[in-house]
Structures are given as C-alpha cells and as structure tokens.
Design an enzyme around this catalytic site. Structure first.
Site, PDB file in Angstrom:
ATOM      1  N   SER A  71       0.974  -1.140   0.011  1.00  0.00           N
ATOM      2  CA  SER A  71       0.020  -0.168  -0.242  1.00  0.00           C
ATOM      3  C   SER A  71       0.940   1.252   0.131  1.00  0.00           C
ATOM      4  O   SER A  71       0.175   2.411  -0.008  1.00  0.00           O
ATOM      5  CB  SER A  71      -0.887   0.163   1.101  1.00  0.00           C
ATOM      6  OG  SER A  71      -0.427   0.037   2.509  1.00  0.00           O
ATOM      7  N   HIS A  72       2.156   1.073   0.125  1.00  0.00           N
ATOM      8  CA  HIS A  72       2.983   2.333   0.169  1.00  0.00           C
ATOM      9  C   HIS A  72       4.104   2.097  -0.851  1.00  0.00           C
ATOM     10  O   HIS A  72       4.952   2.880  -1.029  1.00  0.00           O
ATOM     11  CB  HIS A  72       3.775   2.428   1.665  1.00  0.00           C
ATOM     12  CG  HIS A  72       2.778   2.801   2.479  1.00  0.00           C
ATOM     13  ND1 HIS A  72       2.058   2.088   3.344  1.00  0.00           N
ATOM     14  CD2 HIS A  72       2.501   4.237   2.779  1.00  0.00           C
ATOM     15  CE1 HIS A  72       1.194   2.703   4.131  1.00  0.00           C
ATOM     16  NE2 HIS A  72       1.483   4.168   3.955  1.00  0.00           N
ATOM     17  N   ARG A  76       1.652   3.886  -5.010  1.00  0.00           N
ATOM     18  CA  ARG A  76       1.415   5.172  -4.756  1.00  0.00           C
ATOM     19  C   ARG A  76       1.878   6.100  -5.983  1.00  0.00           C
ATOM     20  O   ARG A  76       1.857   7.430  -5.782  1.00  0.00           O
ATOM     21  CB  ARG A  76       2.394   5.553  -3.309  1.00  0.00           C
ATOM     22  CG  ARG A  76       2.009   4.841  -2.346  1.00  0.00           C
ATOM     23  CD  ARG A  76       0.807   5.546  -1.482  1.00  0.00           C
ATOM     24  NE  ARG A  76       0.467   5.257  -0.328  1.00  0.00           N
ATOM     25  CZ  ARG A  76      -0.524   5.772   0.593  1.00  0.00           C
ATOM     26  NH1 ARG A  76      -0.834   6.899  -0.031  1.00  0.00           N
ATOM     27  NH2 ARG A  76      -0.811   5.153   1.711  1.00  0.00           N
ATOM     28  N   ALA A 204      -0.406   2.867  11.818  1.00  0.00           N
ATOM     29  CA  ALA A 204      -1.372   3.899  11.833  1.00  0.00           C
ATOM     30  C   ALA A 204      -2.348   4.070  13.013  1.00  0.00           C
ATOM     31  O   ALA A 204      -2.233   2.870  13.687  1.00  0.00           O
ATOM     32  CB  ALA A 204      -2.360   3.887  10.339  1.00  0.00           C
ATOM     33  N   GLU A 212      -4.681   0.765   2.290  1.00  0.00           N
ATOM     34  CA  GLU A 212      -5.407  -0.422   2.551  1.00  0.00           C
ATOM     35  C   GLU A 212      -6.792  -0.374   2.160  1.00  0.00           C
ATOM     36  O   GLU A 212      -7.256  -1.379   1.357  1.00  0.00           O
ATOM     37  CB  GLU A 212      -5.141  -0.979   3.906  1.00  0.00           C
ATOM     38  CG  GLU A 212      -3.866  -1.326   4.314  1.00  0.00           C
ATOM     39  CD  GLU A 212      -2.990  -2.437   3.545  1.00  0.00           C
ATOM     40  OE1 GLU A 212      -3.899  -3.294   2.962  1.00  0.00           O
ATOM     41  OE2 GLU A 212      -1.819  -2.581   3.430  1.00  0.00           O
ATOM     42  N   LYS A 255      -9.229   5.159  23.207  1.00  0.00           N
ATOM     43  CA  LYS A 255      -7.982   5.169  23.577  1.00  0.00           C
ATOM     44  C   LYS A 255      -6.890   5.421  22.316  1.00  0.00           C
ATOM     45  O   LYS A 255      -6.147   6.100  22.230  1.00  0.00           O
ATOM     46  CB  LYS A 255      -7.440   3.879  24.150  1.00  0.00           C
ATOM     47  CG  LYS A 255      -7.971   3.308  25.597  1.00  0.00           C
ATOM     48  CD  LYS A 255      -7.187   2.332  26.134  1.00  0.00           C
ATOM     49  CE  LYS A 255      -8.196   1.971  27.763  1.00  0.00           C
ATOM     50  NZ  LYS A 255      -7.555   0.621  28.211  1.00  0.00           N
ATOM     51  N   PRO A 329       7.254  -7.458  15.675  1.00  0.00           N
ATOM     52  CA  PRO A 329       6.995  -6.476  14.410  1.00  0.00           C
ATOM     53  C   PRO A 329       8.159  -6.203  13.463  1.00  0.00           C
ATOM     54  O   PRO A 329       9.393  -6.408  13.870  1.00  0.00           O
ATOM     55  CB  PRO A 329       6.895  -5.055  15.257  1.00  0.00           C
ATOM     56  CG  PRO A 329       6.304  -5.512  16.623  1.00  0.00           C
ATOM     57  CD  PRO A 329       6.953  -6.877  16.900  1.00  0.00           C
ATOM     58  N   ARG A 332       8.061  -9.753   8.953  1.00  0.00           N
ATOM     59  CA  ARG A 332       7.555 -10.041   7.723  1.00  0.00           C
ATOM     60  C   ARG A 332       8.224  -9.399   6.849  1.00  0.00           C
ATOM     61  O   ARG A 332       8.360  -9.697   5.739  1.00  0.00           O
ATOM     62  CB  ARG A 332       5.867  -9.959   7.682  1.00  0.00           C
ATOM     63  CG  ARG A 332       5.322 -10.470   6.588  1.00  0.00           C
ATOM     64  CD  ARG A 332       3.740 -10.234   6.551  1.00  0.00           C
ATOM     65  NE  ARG A 332       2.916 -10.304   7.814  1.00  0.00           N
ATOM     66  CZ  ARG A 332       1.835  -9.985   7.791  1.00  0.00           C
ATOM     67  NH1 ARG A 332       1.110  -9.565   6.909  1.00  0.00           N
ATOM     68  NH2 ARG A 332       1.281 -10.304   8.898  1.00  0.00           N
ATOM     69  N   ARG A 333       8.490  -7.943   7.118  1.00  0.00           N
ATOM     70  CA  ARG A 333       9.265  -7.223   6.100  1.00  0.00           C
ATOM     71  C   ARG A 333      10.561  -7.705   5.924  1.00  0.00           C
ATOM     72  O   ARG A 333      11.114  -7.869   4.845  1.00  0.00           O
ATOM     73  CB  ARG A 333       9.235  -5.819   6.790  1.00  0.00           C
ATOM     74  CG  ARG A 333       8.121  -4.891   6.593  1.00  0.00           C
ATOM     75  CD  ARG A 333       8.294  -3.623   6.920  1.00  0.00           C
ATOM     76  NE  ARG A 333       8.773  -3.216   8.172  1.00  0.00           N
ATOM     77  CZ  ARG A 333       8.202  -2.990   9.226  1.00  0.00           C
ATOM     78  NH1 ARG A 333       6.532  -2.932   9.107  1.00  0.00           N
ATOM     79  NH2 ARG A 333       8.637  -2.499  10.366  1.00  0.00           N
TER      80      ARG A 333
END
Length: 363
Positions: A71-72, A76, A204, A212, A255, A329, A332-333
C-alpha cells in the site's frame, strides 16, 4: 520452485516470468531491486523532481514494494505523479535546516517531500546526537506519502532509538464523532536488538491505513466491520463509501483516538505545521500527497547509563516469543526483503508495463 532472474539493460527491462500457477494476464515478474529503483527514479525525474529527490523517493518506494508494504509501494506512484503534475508539491524544493538549540532541529521542507528534507537534516541530526545524545527534528511544510519504517530503521541499525509521528489529510473521525478531523496519523519506532535485525514498529492510529482501504476498493472487497463510516457518519464496510466522503475510525475506541490526538499535536502543531483538517488541495485537482508535519526523535541509548540496551531489548523480544507471540513487529518485512533480494521484487506484468510507460512517455 522456479528462481526467475531479470536484468534491466538500458531503457528496456528484460524479464523472465515466473508462472506460478497464474494466468498469463497476471504473470508475476521478479524485478531486480536496483533496476526497479532506477525505473522509479526515472519516473520522478520525468515529472519534475530534482535528481537527488528522485533517487531518495525511488529508493523509498522501491523499498516498500520489496518489503511487501504494497500500500506504500508502486501503488502510490500515480498519486506522486498527480501531485507533481498539478504543482501541489515542489519536487525541486531545497529544505531550510535550522538548529535552534543543541538538540532541536527545525526543518522547513518548503512544500517538498519529507524524505529529502530528512536526508538534508542528516548532518545536523548526527551532530545533535553526538553532542547531547538526543535529536528532535520538527519538519513542517512537507509531503509524506509513504510508510514510516524507512525513516526510523536506519537509525536503529546504528545503535540508536528513533521515534516518529506524522499527520496528514483528515480522513479519521474522533471517537464518537461523525466527520473526519485526524489523518491516519501513523507513528513508528525502531530500536537495535542484540544479535538480530532491529525491532521496528510502524502503524497507523486508524483501524486501517488509507492505502489499504484503497486496495480494498480496487478489489471491490468489503472492509471489516468497525473500519469506518460513510459520508453521513453511519458505520460502513463499503470501501468506496469510506473513501467518497466517509472516514476511518481510530483503532481501539477512545484510547486509539487519544493516541491520534497526540500524533496530531506532535506532528501538526509542535512542528509549526498545519493540522490534518487544514489540508486544502484547492485547484490542484487529482493531487494526493497530504501536506503534513513530521516529528522525529533520535536517542542514543548509551546516554541512559545502560551499555547493554540492545541485549535488554533482545531479552524482552525473546520473552514475547516465549509467551506465545507469533512474530515480532517487522519480521514479515525482513522475510519479504530477504526473498526479494534473492529472487527479485514481485510485480505484475501489467504494473511493470505502466511504470515503463510513465518513465518513457510521461503519460
């Protein structure tokens, strides 16, 4: 398993297709990362950026595609091109860098892109960290249209901790609200990990990134319940309704909405920039890059009196996995990156055709 190879020679990419059970119309092409970066640089240059800006944006966009942040990535490019063609963004802007204190750096991107502005501040950032252990970089009048992890990961690879906040175009409703006030307001942080790749979090503060939602709209697939509202403020799972005058929800109820508020203040107000709802494309019809602010904080963890910081992070990461967390985190990248470095960046034949047309013809 096929291991396709490919080379870009001159202006004409030569590719070998990997027919992995797809139809010919959706053949997956594996493109060398550096060739993809070169192609994207040609596109940015053709539409009016300076050579250095073209190279920085191309590396950023190709890196997102390589790492699976679709998505980036090249998704784009039409938005970048539209913003450049309409004059909404200045592709040749030279940022103004001012060190207002030993640790505080103020950057005016002068209506240019955020990544070249950050690159221009590199020497000032290094000086501040070396002198005081901390650099605070407040960037305004910039256009940020990408993921945030490329901004913070390089610092972690140097043993530093980096945190960043960006606001953007108002497309997120506050908790209990019916109209958008916040951008998707991403935040990211990166830290070194002893014996491993850096830990990088990029997310985000909306339930889903706007990109997305746009991918869902292109595929005509519904959004998960609770993702957003339509133009009347009613809950909707229709991505087209969310994009056409509707808005996203912040994650986590009130929150998450409070965190979006914090990002808005840090990136939009503290930087001296504009708030997300103040974006106005005016006569620049079709432009997509939001004029945003970005706050970056870089910290040398050794100044905290803990020379074993990276080891402590590794200990914590190990405990998270032992506790049952499936992956860390950014993991996966890194897997996607390693795969792309070995086999090439996967792109559809149709997308590559359009990229080549943009680079060659400017259409």
């Amino acid at each position: 398993m096929s291991t396709p190879t490919q080379l870009f020679r001159g202006d004409q990419p030569q590719v070998q297709l990997a027919m992995t059970g797809m139809t010919a119309e959706h053949a997956e092409i594996r493109v060398d990362f550096h060739a993809l970066k070169s192609l994207l640089s040609d596109i940015f240059s053709r539409y009016g950026t300076s050579p250095s800006t073209a190279d920085i944006l191309a590396a950023n966009c190709a890196g997102c595609e390589r790492d699976g942040a679709i998505s980036h990535g090249i998704f784009r490019i039409p938005g970048y091109v539209a913003s450049l063609r309409t004059g909404w963004v200045d592709g040749t802007a030279v940022p103004d860098i001012v060190g207002v204190s030993p640790s505080f750096i103020r950057v005016d991107a002068r209506n240019g892109f955020a990544q070249p502005a950050l690159a221009a501040a590199a020497r000032a950032i290094d000086g501040a960290v070396e002198s005081t252990g901390v650099a605070i970089v407040a960037t305004r009048n910039s256009h940020h249209f990408s993921a945030l992890w490329p901004d913070v990961e390089p610092f972690a690879r140097r043993g530093l901790v980096a945190i960043s906040f960006v606001n953007g175009l108002a497309n997120v409703v506050p908790h209990g609200g019916r109209s958008p006030v916040y951008g998707t307001n991403p935040m990211a942080f990166a830290t070194p990990v002893a014996g491993a790749e850096p830990l990088v979090v990029d997310q985000a503060t909306s339930v889903m990134a706007n990109g997305e939602v746009r991918l869902h709209a292109l595929a005509n697939t519904p959004l998960p319940p609770g993702t957003g509202v339509d133009s009347d403020g009613n809950p909707s799972t229709d991505p087209h309704a969310v994009l056409a005058g509707g808005a996203l929800n912040a994650f986590g109820g009130y929150k998450g909405s409070s965190i979006a508020l914090m990002v808005e203040l840090m990136a939009g107000a503290l930087t001296g920039g504009q708030l997300s709802f103040e974006n106005d494309f005016g006569d620049c019809v079709g432009a997509q890059t939001p004029k945003a602010g970005q706050l970056l904080i870089v910290i040398d963890p050794r100044r905290g009196g803990n020379s074993q910081f990276a080891q402590r992070v590794a200990l914590l990461c190990g405990r998270l996995l032992d506790a049952g967390q499936e992956r860390l985190p950014g993991e996966r990248r890194y897997r996607n990156r390693a795969n792309a470095e070995r086999f090439g960046v996967p792109i559809s034949e149709e997308k590559l055709f359009h990229l080549k047309a943009l680079a060659a013809n400017g259409t």
